[in-house]
Design an enzyme around this catalytic site. Structure first.
Site, PDB file in Angstrom:
ATOM      1  N   CYS A 130     -11.523  -3.880  -6.703  1.00 12.26           N
ATOM      2  CA  CYS A 130     -11.126  -2.748  -6.215  1.00 12.26           C
ATOM      3  C   CYS A 130      -9.726  -2.166  -6.779  1.00 12.26           C
ATOM      4  CB  CYS A 130     -10.767  -2.954  -4.571  1.00 12.26           C
ATOM      5  SG  CYS A 130     -10.055  -1.651  -3.982  1.00 12.26           S
ATOM      6  N   CYS A 136      -6.887  -1.197  -4.561  1.00  9.74           N
ATOM      7  CA  CYS A 136      -6.107  -2.523  -4.091  1.00  9.74           C
ATOM      8  C   CYS A 136      -5.063  -2.861  -5.071  1.00  9.74           C
ATOM      9  CB  CYS A 136      -7.350  -3.729  -3.600  1.00  9.74           C
ATOM     10  SG  CYS A 136      -8.461  -3.153  -2.566  1.00  9.74           S
TER      11      CYS A 136
END
Length: 285
Positions: A36, A39
């Site tokens: 991600c 993230c």
């Protein structure tokens, strides 16, 4: 990323320990995954703030690929998701990679303030049975820090505990809209709902005796179920409500089903919710 005493890797092995820590300070749980990209942007910012705030909150990182069961327990469908835990329960969250200024604004809503000391003292007074003393401390906290939503939430809890559920509901209504949408407030509203239902109702032992004498006493079954919920015997309360749905679905204009939905709101992510929601569905369709 450098190791920090304010950052912890969260797993099912230490999850309960981290929840206990949230009774002392806010815990931010960052749900992330290695693939991600947002993230990877968010995580260093959170780590920077954890070090800068020097223990005023704990950052717990949960890898959703490695801890899929925990991620599912909290209904994580998008990452990054960050949830704030206080007193063992999630009270706020955001999704996506916020810029640093927005992160600080989000954090500052949950970090301890001077008025929180009065709130803590008020909770102790309430536990000791001194409701009037608790209300006096909360009035002082509200006067000194009218923008602290935790003061109003504690005030509503105290009012509800003293039996004034109408005043408690009005206090919650005075919260800003974004505060009213938080899980903690929804949970408190559900508590107030059940406390209001049994205001003036017979004691649980009396209701049990009535049911033993007449198994078709729907009012006794419903009121006993509510007693169980108020006493946090949630499974026993839900069993009684399901039984009432089976025996007398029309009681109180479907009161048993409506009460069950309120219990689900109260329990949030508890595994009991899915089990009893499925059982309720079998009675509906």
């Amino acid at each position: 990323m450098a190791e920090s005493q304010y950052i912890i890797e969260l797993s099912k092995e230490n999850f309960q320990q981290v929840l206990e820590a949230s009774r002392q300070i806010p815990v931010l749980v960052d749900f992330w995954a290695s693939w991600c990209q947002p993230c990877q942007i968010l995580m260093p910012l959170l780590a920077k703030l954890a070090d800068e705030y020097q223990g005023r909150f704990l950052l717990a990182k949960l890898n959703t690929e490695q801890e899929q069961e925990l991620a599912a327990q909290f209904g994580i469908r998008s990452i990054p998701t960050v949830k704030v835990f206080r007193n063992g329960r999630p009270i706020d969250e955001f999704m996506g990679a916020l810029p640093e200024a927005e992160l600080r604004k989000f954090l500052d809503k949950h970090l301890p303030r001077e008025s929180d000391t009065l709130v803590a003292r008020a909770r102790d007074r309430l536990l000791a049975g001194d409701g009037d003393g608790a209300l006096a401390l909360l009035a002082a906290a509200r006067e000194s820090d009218p923008d602290n939503p935790r003061v109003l939430i504690a005030l509503a809890q105290a009012q509800g505990a003293m039996g004034d559920t109408t005043a408690a509901a009005a206090t919650l209504d005075s919260l800003p809209p974004d505060e009213q949408a938080k899980p903690e407030v929804a949970t408190l509203r559900s508590h107030l709902y059940f406390e209001g239902l049994i205001a003036g109702a017979p004691a649980g032992t009396v209701l049990q005796a009535r049911l033993a004498a007449d198994s078709n006493d729907s009012e006794a079954r419903f009121q006993l179920a509510v007693h169980k919920v108020v006493d946090q015997e949630y499974e026993a309360g839900m069993e009684l409500l399901l039984e009432l749905m089976r025996k007398d679905r029309k009681y109180g204009e479907d009161a048993a089903r409506r009460a069950l939905v309120r219990v689900f709101d109260l329990l949030g992510n508890d595994p009991l919710v899915n089990r009893y929601r499925n059982r309720m569905a079998t009675l509906l369709y």
